[in-house]
Design an enzyme around this catalytic site. Structure first.
Site, PDB file in Angstrom:
ATOM      1  N   LYS A  28       0.828  -1.217   0.000  1.00 33.58           N
ATOM      2  CA  LYS A  28       0.000   0.000   0.000  1.00 33.58           C
ATOM      3  C   LYS A  28       0.861   1.267   0.000  1.00 33.58           C
ATOM      4  CE  LYS A  28      -2.600  -1.172   3.646  1.00 33.58           C
ATOM      5  NZ  LYS A  28      -2.064  -2.520   3.985  1.00 33.58           N
ATOM      6  N   ARG A  63      -2.206   3.482  11.689  1.00 38.86           N
ATOM      7  CA  ARG A  63      -2.359   4.818  11.076  1.00 38.86           C
ATOM      8  C   ARG A  63      -3.598   5.494  11.681  1.00 38.86           C
ATOM      9  NH1 ARG A  63      -0.542   1.236   7.231  1.00 38.86           N
ATOM     10  NH2 ARG A  63       1.485   1.740   6.352  1.00 38.86           N
ATOM     11  N   LYS A 177       6.040 -10.150   2.202  1.00 34.52           N
ATOM     12  CA  LYS A 177       5.172  -9.225   1.474  1.00 34.52           C
ATOM     13  C   LYS A 177       5.578  -9.172   0.006  1.00 34.52           C
ATOM     14  CE  LYS A 177       2.929  -7.782   5.154  1.00 34.52           C
ATOM     15  NZ  LYS A 177       1.478  -7.919   5.304  1.00 34.52           N
ATOM     16  N   HIS A 308      -5.826 -12.687  11.701  1.00 36.39           N
ATOM     17  CA  HIS A 308      -4.854 -11.628  11.404  1.00 36.39           C
ATOM     18  C   HIS A 308      -4.366 -10.920  12.675  1.00 36.39           C
ATOM     19  CE1 HIS A 308      -4.332  -7.173  10.604  1.00 36.39           C
ATOM     20  NE2 HIS A 308      -3.367  -7.691   9.891  1.00 36.39           N
TER      21      HIS A 308
HETATM   22 MG   LIG Z   1      -1.981  -9.497   5.636  1.00 34.72          MG
END
Ligand SMILES: [Mg+2]
Length: 376
Positions: A28, A63, A177, A308
């Protein structure tokens, strides 16, 4: 023996910001949608009862959103004062409707999550049980994989070093990632990590929603020979049809769900058969009450589970899932707690301490910027 109803005397809400050691980037950041992450905001709820029991829980926000979660919790928590803390379903409904004008998902229910999790912690402590045992456990340890070592801000050498360290610490899988602007670089990094850790070590990749459908299919096909455990968030979290097409087209399992903020949003994924592995997040979907509903739905749909983040909560919940799940290992939250979770032979051991089995550290208390006690 008979039960004498207890009542909630007070709820203390606190907000703090946990600084991260280095700024963190996933896909992102590379698509320009977010800045590197430097801190995580937490909402802590601490509940005291008339009979002298206590419980604590937390919610979080990366954030933006932390101050909003705190403000919403502060506004509605009064509705729980005087109620029996054991009536968690009733309390959840009451708190939910107290703030339902701004929605029954997202920030509004994430604010309730801290309170809901605290109620479960309290109930387990009253029962003299770890949370997993209160809920009804299938296992005393859960397969675990490391995420915190595989972000895109880390060089390939760093990622490999962190993978070695994780494996030495008894963590049984490595997630890295992907989603860089240069797909060839993604492939190079994933292949290099596969070569480094060997074919037998579970390996996952996570694109954090930043591929379009064509890129996800192309990359998914290129990854097929790497025997990945899953490809995570290949597409936008709300693209159920896109995920379903991908799941049908690839042998590699598709995982998603971490960004969804309610049971209703997850139901959409399940109905579309959008994934093989569901990745709900208890603080994000509104707490344990909601998470338990999702576990039932996921199991009935034949899905695997890999919650998660927030391993301190999810370890207990994953231990209760009928199918062998995964729990995500992140060391980021370590400074908040006195205790450490044990990893051994690729698994995270469910602690035998009561409730969630965590106590907030002096450092966590020192980071608190605002606190309010409701009730008394
Ligand atoms: Mg993830």
């Amino acid at each position: 023996m008979t039960y004498t109803p207890d009542s909630i005397r007070s709820i203390t809400l606190s907000t703090l910001r946990l600084p991260l050691a280095v700024p963190i980037s996933d896909a992102k950041v590379f698509t320009g949608r977010q800045k590197p992450m430097t801190e995580v905001a937490f909402l802590i709820a601490e509940i005291e009862t008339a009979q002298g029991f206590s419980g604590h829980g937390f919610s979080y926000s990366k954030r933006g959103g932390g101050p909003a979660q705190y403000a919403h919790a502060k506004e509605v928590a009064g509705a729980a004062i005087g109620e029996d803390p054991n009536d968690i379903e009733k309390l959840y409904t009451k708190l939910l409707w107290a703030g339902a004008s701004v929605g029954r998902s997202g920030v509004a229910t994430q604010a309730l999550a801290a309170i809901d999790i605290a109620l479960y912690d309290l109930k387990a402590k009253r029962a003299g049980l770890p949370l997993s045992k209160l809920l009804g456990s299938h296992r005393d340890s859960v397969r675990t994989y490391n995420t915190s070592g595989g972000f895109l801000n880390a060089s390939l050498d760093e990622v490999r070093d962190r993978a070695t360290q994780s494996i030495e610490e008894g963590i049984g899988g490595i997630k890295i990632k992907v989603g860089l602007p240069d797909s060839a670089e993604d492939l190079r990094r994933v292949r290099a990590v596969r070569d480094h850790i060997g074919d037998a070590m579970p390996l996952m990749v996570d694109a954090n929603q930043q591929w379009d459908r064509a890129t996800a299919l192309r990359m998914g096909r290129r990854f097929e020979d790497l025997e990945l455990v899953w490809i995570e968030e290949p597409l936008d979290a709300y693209d159920a049809e896109g995920h379903a097409d991908l799941a049908r087209s690839l042998d590699t399992p598709i995982a998603t769900g971490e960004m969804l903020a309610s049971v209703a949003e997850h139901e959409r994924l399940i109905e579309a058969r959008a994934c093989d592995i569901m990745q709900p997040d208890a603080p994000r979907v509104g707490g344990i009450t909601q998470f338990l509903r999702l576990m039932t739905l996921a199991d009935r749909a034949g899905l695997d589970l890999a919650p998660h983040f927030a391993m301190e909560i999810h370890l207990h919940l994953a231990a209760c899932y009928p199918r062998e799940p995964w729990v995500e290992h992140f060391d980021w939250l370590d400074p908040l707690f006195e205790e450490r979770l044990e990893t051994k032979n690729g698994r995270m051991i469910v602690p035998d301490r009561l409730g969630l089995g965590i106590t907030f550290s002096d450092q966590a208390r020192a980071w608190v910027t605002e606190s309010v006690t409701i009730g008394e």
